[in-house]
Design a protein around this motif. Structure first.
Motif, mmCIF file in Angstrom:
data_model
loop_
_atom_site.group_PDB
_atom_site.id
_atom_site.type_symbol
_atom_site.label_atom_id
_atom_site.label_comp_id
_atom_site.label_asym_id
_atom_site.label_seq_id
_atom_site.Cartn_x
_atom_site.Cartn_y
_atom_site.Cartn_z
ATOM 1 N N VAL A 91 61.573 47.016 130.550
ATOM 2 C CA VAL A 91 60.787 45.952 131.189
ATOM 3 C C VAL A 91 61.105 44.594 130.586
ATOM 4 O O VAL A 91 61.249 43.591 131.301
ATOM 5 C CB VAL A 91 59.280 46.261 131.063
ATOM 6 N N PHE A 92 61.236 44.524 129.263
ATOM 7 C CA PHE A 92 61.458 43.246 128.588
ATOM 8 C C PHE A 92 62.913 43.014 128.199
ATOM 9 O O PHE A 92 63.296 41.885 127.889
ATOM 10 C CB PHE A 92 60.590 43.160 127.330
ATOM 11 N N ASP A 93 63.716 44.063 128.176
ATOM 12 C CA ASP A 93 65.103 43.945 127.726
ATOM 13 C C ASP A 93 65.931 45.009 128.433
ATOM 14 O O ASP A 93 65.575 46.188 128.411
ATOM 15 C CB ASP A 93 65.181 44.129 126.205
ATOM 16 N N ASP A 94 67.024 44.598 129.032
ATOM 17 C CA ASP A 94 67.886 45.544 129.754
ATOM 18 C C ASP A 94 68.430 46.636 128.840
ATOM 19 O O ASP A 94 68.754 47.731 129.301
ATOM 20 C CB ASP A 94 69.058 44.787 130.399
ATOM 21 N N GLY A 135 75.895 44.637 116.841
ATOM 22 C CA GLY A 135 76.833 45.277 117.749
ATOM 23 C C GLY A 135 76.252 45.478 119.128
ATOM 24 O O GLY A 135 75.102 45.114 119.406
ATOM 25 N N VAL A 136 77.061 46.056 120.007
ATOM 26 C CA VAL A 136 76.685 46.276 121.405
ATOM 27 C C VAL A 136 76.076 47.662 121.553
ATOM 28 O O VAL A 136 76.639 48.646 121.078
ATOM 29 C CB VAL A 136 77.920 46.151 122.324
ATOM 30 N N GLY A 137 74.929 47.738 122.197
ATOM 31 C CA GLY A 137 74.318 49.046 122.392
ATOM 32 C C GLY A 137 72.929 48.936 122.957
ATOM 33 O O GLY A 137 72.594 47.965 123.637
ATOM 34 N N GLU A 138 72.087 49.942 122.677
ATOM 35 C CA GLU A 138 70.747 49.963 123.236
ATOM 36 C C GLU A 138 69.814 50.801 122.371
ATOM 37 O O GLU A 138 70.249 51.658 121.602
ATOM 38 C CB GLU A 138 70.770 50.509 124.669
ATOM 39 N N ARG A 186 81.697 51.771 133.846
ATOM 40 C CA ARG A 186 80.388 51.493 134.446
ATOM 41 C C ARG A 186 79.724 52.793 134.899
ATOM 42 O O ARG A 186 80.377 53.690 135.424
ATOM 43 C CB ARG A 186 80.529 50.506 135.599
ATOM 44 N N GLY A 187 78.417 52.851 134.658
ATOM 45 C CA GLY A 187 77.676 54.089 134.908
ATOM 46 C C GLY A 187 77.363 54.831 133.630
ATOM 47 O O GLY A 187 76.470 55.688 133.607
ATOM 48 N N GLY A 237 72.925 49.490 128.214
ATOM 49 C CA GLY A 237 71.868 48.867 128.988
ATOM 50 C C GLY A 237 71.690 49.502 130.355
ATOM 51 O O GLY A 237 72.593 50.154 130.904
ATOM 52 N N LEU A 238 70.493 49.300 130.915
ATOM 53 C CA LEU A 238 70.143 49.935 132.182
ATOM 54 C C LEU A 238 71.021 49.458 133.331
ATOM 55 O O LEU A 238 71.459 50.259 134.163
ATOM 56 C CB LEU A 238 68.665 49.668 132.500
ATOM 57 N N SER A 239 71.288 48.165 133.408
ATOM 58 C CA SER A 239 72.087 47.629 134.523
ATOM 59 C C SER A 239 73.468 48.267 134.558
ATOM 60 O O SER A 239 73.984 48.610 135.628
ATOM 61 C CB SER A 239 72.208 46.110 134.401
ATOM 62 N N TYR A 240 74.074 48.417 133.388
ATOM 63 C CA TYR A 240 75.401 49.029 133.307
ATOM 64 C C TYR A 240 75.353 50.474 133.796
ATOM 65 O O TYR A 240 76.225 50.927 134.544
ATOM 66 C CB TYR A 240 75.893 48.980 131.863
#
Length: 636
Positions: free
Chosen positions: A232-235, A262-265, A445-446, A451-454
């Motif tokens: 909700v607040f961060d992808d 780094g890049v991640g979630e 992609r997928g 992140g959710l968008s990716y």
């Protein structure tokens, strides 16, 4: 130098550990297949807890606990299927081991069951039971002391228990319809109260509801609120707080003490004890885990202790982490791209008391011969960044010149390839590099982890832009690397990766000299018909509904069957007979129909496997078959 796959497989799996009463319970393939064992704290000869003929499933496929030990009642609850058919049944054995007996008077014999949240002290568990005859999933609370079952809820989509109050009178339930489209409920006194999201039955036809990424929730220390894990607040996901008397209102929770970059979630939160919570992240494919202290008044989560991320838990993957709140002990299983799973415990007031309980090693292969991999991320055809790694043969192996390339595609599709020695891919990658082949592993992609968008890019676009990410890598990116030879390339993938392998072979035949499909869908129409009934609602949303003419046309166009007449390179097809996800008929149809067209296909079916290859002899045969096949046609 002739290295054998048996050397890599000499490192047995030690996974999903649980600490209880100075003993560590875990799964291992010591006997050649996964089974349940126990050893004393500090390490001892593992004691088998199940008869030798029973093989357990890959925990990554089980969607819940594989087992849970309850020392207070001298029982262990184990989830058992038959050679990978995934029809899991809850079975009880004595704490010291024995022959499994059906739990709850065999009530679930007609279901496929998943073991969710477990309360060791009260011997209460939550079960998600999938009907096999229709698309219906039922949620139960089970009391192991009395055998009593309480039905909590049911729906076509399923309600998962993500949190329970101390007295189990209230539950937090989550449901969802596709990746990122979730709904959260509070269950109390037999009634469901909507907390967040919009249920499908309340939506208008074709209504587009904003994605929220609701993925879990736990009760706050006061139990007057919920800590919600969402996008909700961060992808890339974050924590929010909800006052349970003010449903629909979500406030952001501030994180303090983040040590990683780094890049991640963020990948999840779970309650430990009192105001302490476990918060986990996936950063560049590597695991980070923190013990956090939550201030409910200030809405601040202070990540006080870094449990996983720095040495010795760096550049690898946390396979499982368990917390015993009775004895304040963390138990975990961890591996990297070059080191096998080991079991550790973390204790002490400052979480600096670390103990190693196993010492698994790869047999007869020097560490210098293994490939750690390197970052090979790239910008795709439309400007999207794609994370990837390239594994090259070690310079100490003595190979000269450009290396033939194996292009490895992960499953999912909403999955991710990570530096994880625990499962199928990493031993294969290392074995291929030992034979002189370079291995490229993209997370296009997928994929999850970015992140959710990716992750959402692949919904209703199987074989579309994701496929073009692979093509771009093969035609625009990898040719620039003078260490690899893209004119000698093969593609391999498992499950969805098998599907993408088939699409590559059919739509881009000139890119490949060989291919290997492991249980990949061949015809999306028959695939949609053959999956279990409870999975069909999800797939109708995520890939298309065959009952709708427009969707049916799309599924035909995106089916490998439509394009594989163009295939040029030889193909190896691997399948488990008991696979419920991509049934054996998919692979058998593929081979039969393409052989009739004069194509070169080889078929390897394992009669006692499902949607994986787990048993020792089968894995040896599988790894050798793939590597020999690629060596034959790529000539390293």
């Amino acid at each position: 130098m002739n290295h054998r796959i048996e050397s890599l497989m000499s490192a047995r799996l030690f996974i999903v550990p649980q600490f209880a009463d100075e003993r560590i319970y875990f799964l291992s393939n010591l006997s050649g297949h996964l089974s349940l064992y126990v050893m004393f704290y500090g390490g001892s000869v593992p004691e088998p807890l199940l008869p030798p003929h029973i093989a357990l499933q890959n925990p990554h496929l089980i969607e819940g606990h594989s087992f849970f030990a309850f020392p207070e009642i001298d029982k262990i609850l184990v989830m058992i299927d038959r050679d990978g058919d995934e029809n899991y049944q809850p079975m009880l054995i004595p704490l010291e081991g024995g022959f499994p007996e059906p739990a709850f008077n065999n009530f679930f014999s007609k279901y496929r069951v998943h073991l969710g949240e477990c309360d060791r002290e009260k011997a209460i568990v939550y079960l998600l039971a999938e009907r096999r005859d229709k698309p219906l999933q039922e949620t139960y609370r089970a009391d192991l002391k009395t055998g009593k079952l309480t039905k909590i809820a049911e729906s076509a989509w399923g309600f998962g228990v993500t949190g329970y109050s101390r007295d189990h009178s209230r539950l937090l339930l989550g449901t969802g319809y596709s990746m990122g489209d979730g709904v959260l409920y509070l269950w109390s006194k037999g009634k469901l109260k909507l907390l967040y999201g919009k249920p499908l039955e309340e939506r208008k036809k074709d209504e587009q509801v904003p994605l929220n990424g609701l993925s879990g929730a736990v009760f706050s220390p006061s139990e007057q609120g919920a800590i919600v894990f969402s996008a909700v607040f961060d992808d890339t996901f974050s924590l929010g707080y909800m006052d349970l008397k003010k449903n629909g209102k979500l406030a952001p929770i501030k994180l303090k003490g983040v040590a990683h970059t780094g890049v991640g979630e963020m990948v999840g939160i779970s309650h430990l004890k009192d105001n302490r919570y476990l918060v986990q992240f996936n950063i560049d494919g590597c695991s980070w885990a923190y013990e956090g202290i939550f201030n409910e008044q200030k809405l601040v989560m202070n990540l006080k202790f870094v449990l996983v991320g720095p040495e010795p838990f760096d550049n690898g993957m946390l396979e499982h982490l368990d917390y015993d709140n009775l004895e304040d002990v963390f138990t975990l299983s961890f591996s990297t791209a070059t080191s096998p799973t080991q079991i550790y415990t973390i204790e002490g007031d400052k979480r600096n008391d670390l103990a190693l309980h196993t010492n698994e090693k790869i047999l007869g292969i020097d560490d210098a011969y293994l490939s750690k991999g390197e970052d090979a991320s790239y910008i795709s055809h439309d400007g999207l960044r794609v994370s990837a790694r390239l594994y090259l043969p070690s310079k100490f192996l003595g190979f000269k010149g450009k290396r033939p390339l194996v292009y490895y595609i992960h499953g999912g599709p909403q999955g991710q390839e990570r530096p994880d020695f625990a499962w199928f891919s990493m031993p294969l990658i290392q074995f291929l590099t030992l034979r002189g082949l370079a291995v490229f592993v993209p997370n296009v992609r997928g994929s999850t982890g970015y992140g959710l968008s990716y992750t959402k890019h692949v919904d209703r676009d199987w074989g579309g832009q994701d496929r073009l990410d692979h093509v771009h890598a093969m035609t625009k990116v990898l040719p620039k690397d003078k260490r690899v030879d893209v004119s000698r390339a093969a593609v391999v993938g498992r499950s969805y990766g098998g599907y993408m392998t088939l699409m590559q072979a059919g739509l881009h035949p000139n890119l490949w000299k060989a291919s290997c499909d492991m249980f990949g869908p061949y015809d999306l129409l028959t695939f949609s018909e053959r999956i279990p009934e409870t999975w069909k609602p999800y797939f109708k949303i995520s890939i298309g509904d065959p009952a709708k003419p427009k969707d049916k046309a799309f599924l035909i166009e995106r089916s490998p069957k439509t394009h594989l007449a163009n295939m040029k390179a030889p193909m190896l097809v691997i399948q488990g007979r008991n696979d419920p996800r991509v049934v054996a008929a998919e692979s058998e149809d593929l081979v039969k129909q393409l052989r009739a067209k004069g194509k070169h296909l080889e078929l390897l079916i394992f009669e006692d496997e499902g949607h994986d290859v787990l048993k020792y002899e089968n894995r040896v045969a599988c790894y050798n078959a793939i590597t020999d096949f690629f060596t034959k046609f790529l000539k390293p």
